[in-house]
Design a protein around this motif. Structure first.
Motif, short mmCIF file in Angstrom:
data_model
loop_
_atom_site.label_atom_id
_atom_site.label_comp_id
_atom_site.label_asym_id
_atom_site.label_seq_id
_atom_site.Cartn_x
_atom_site.Cartn_y
_atom_site.Cartn_z
N LYS A 60 -47.13 -6.09 -80.35
CA LYS A 60 -46.43 -6.18 -79.07
C LYS A 60 -45.42 -5.05 -78.90
CE LYS A 60 -46.83 -11.20 -78.35
NZ LYS A 60 -46.08 -12.46 -78.17
N SER A 61 -44.76 -4.68 -79.98
CA SER A 61 -43.76 -3.60 -79.90
C SER A 61 -44.43 -2.28 -79.52
CB SER A 61 -43.02 -3.46 -81.23
OG SER A 61 -43.92 -3.16 -82.29
N CYS B 291 -34.99 -0.97 -87.40
CA CYS B 291 -36.20 -1.18 -86.60
C CYS B 291 -36.73 0.17 -86.14
CB CYS B 291 -35.89 -2.06 -85.38
SG CYS B 291 -34.75 -1.32 -84.19
N ILE C 251 -36.40 -3.39 -77.54
CA ILE C 251 -37.64 -4.17 -77.61
C ILE C 251 -37.73 -4.93 -78.92
CG2 ILE C 251 -40.17 -4.03 -77.64
CD1 ILE C 251 -39.00 -3.45 -74.91
N GLU C 252 -37.46 -4.26 -80.02
CA GLU C 252 -37.64 -4.84 -81.34
C GLU C 252 -36.46 -5.70 -81.80
OE1 GLU C 252 -39.25 -2.23 -84.36
OE2 GLU C 252 -39.86 -0.78 -82.83
N LYS C 253 -35.27 -5.34 -81.37
CA LYS C 253 -34.07 -6.07 -81.78
C LYS C 253 -33.21 -6.42 -80.55
CE LYS C 253 -34.57 -5.73 -86.34
NZ LYS C 253 -34.62 -6.90 -87.25
#
Length: 305
Positions: free
Chosen positions: A202-203, A285, A291-293
């Motif tokens: 997804k990332s 990240c 997006i990731e964090k």
């Protein structure tokens, strides 16, 4: 977020209207203003959100002669003066961070600058040729422009992305063929939607958000180094007078010495040395921190209030 268009600047933007501190968001290359959709609602509890589509992206102007740091920055300065009509906090991700920094260096409209992993020093001059962005998006844009067989840039990018080199060599071609077939089927059924591919992280798919309306000629400016208009990054950074937060993602170096990150640890230390008032915040990240964090990203911004 409500979508709007400012005819004066030629910029499309997304707004969450309230009476709070104006926060202008400038996205990374290849995506658009909706890139921040996953954090905008929560940020709107503290900020009046303006998320801009840069030139060559989304529904903003697609005049290729304006795909450079000066023209885009001038358009956003005009946007702030005529639409926001007050000083702002500026947050820019990746190439958007380069733009945000240039705006902060040229005007007094920015009260606080937040740089989300922008490629300072690494994306300029010969250094750019040893970065992930150069061998990936920039080169793919260049190659796409030079051919005329494939008309779907999204599918062309997915098929040719550098990420395939990160798969085990024994299974790489098999996996690539399978996933490209899935992507091709999806694009035929949903040509106007953001790409979705089963089994793709997804990332990583977040990088395709808005790519339908991305002009590869924008990427060409990073390939030929014209985006910066010959202005050394050090000159930009040394003229920033407002408080600055630099969000640094994890640095990875490939086996061949390729920088698999926006910039190196040495680069970010140099950024902090050149900007008069700069604090570095590290995130464990990849490049898309928001997006990731998202929780850590939002917390960092809220704590600045």
């Amino acid at each position: 977020m409500n979508q709007k268009y400012d005819a004066h600047s030629g910029l499309n933007y997304y707004e969450i209207n309230n009476d709070r501190q104006p926060l202008v968001l400038i996205h990374a290359q290849g995506v658009d203003g909706t890139s921040y959709a996953n954090v905008s609602k929560r940020l709107s509890k503290k900020f009046h959100i303006y998320s801009i589509d840069c030139y060559g992206h989304g529904k903003s102007s697609h005049a290729a002669e304006s795909y450079n740091i000066v023209d885009i920055s001038n358009a956003i300065i005009s946007f702030i003066e005529n639409v926001v009509k007050s000083n702002v906090w500026l947050l820019g991700h990746s190439s958007g961070g380069l733009i945000a920094a240039f705006i902060a260096s040229k005007t007094t409209l920015c009260d606080k600058l937040i740089l989300e992993d922008p490629p300072f020093f690494s994306s300029q001059g010969d250094s750019r040729k040893n970065t992930f962005n150069y061998v990936d998006l920039s080169t793919i844009c260049h190659n796409y422009i030079m051919q005329d067989e494939q008309k779907d840039f999204v599918l062309y990018y997915f098929t040719n992305q550098y990420a395939w080199n990160l798969f085990p060599e024994k299974s790489r071609n098999k996996v690539r063929a399978k996933l490209v077939k899935i992507a091709t089927t999806y694009r035929k059924k949903h040509p106007d939607k953001d790409l979705k591919v089963l089994f793709w992280p997804k990332s990583a798919l977040a990088g395709y958000k808005g790519m339908n309306n991305y002009d590869p000629l924008f990427g060409e400016t990073f390939y030929n180094d014209s985006f910066h208009c010959g202005i050394p990054h050090e000159d930009i950074l040394s003229k920033i007078s407002c408080d600055t937060i630099f969000m640094k993602a994890k640095t990875n170096i490939g086996n061949n010495g390729l920088l698999l990150a926006a910039l190196s640890d040495d680069d970010v230390r140099h950024v902090a040395e050149v900007i008069p008032k700069c604090k570095i915040v590290h995130f464990d990240c990849g490049h898309g921190i928001h997006i990731e964090k998202p929780k850590e990203f939002i917390r960092c911004l809220i704590n600045l209030k």
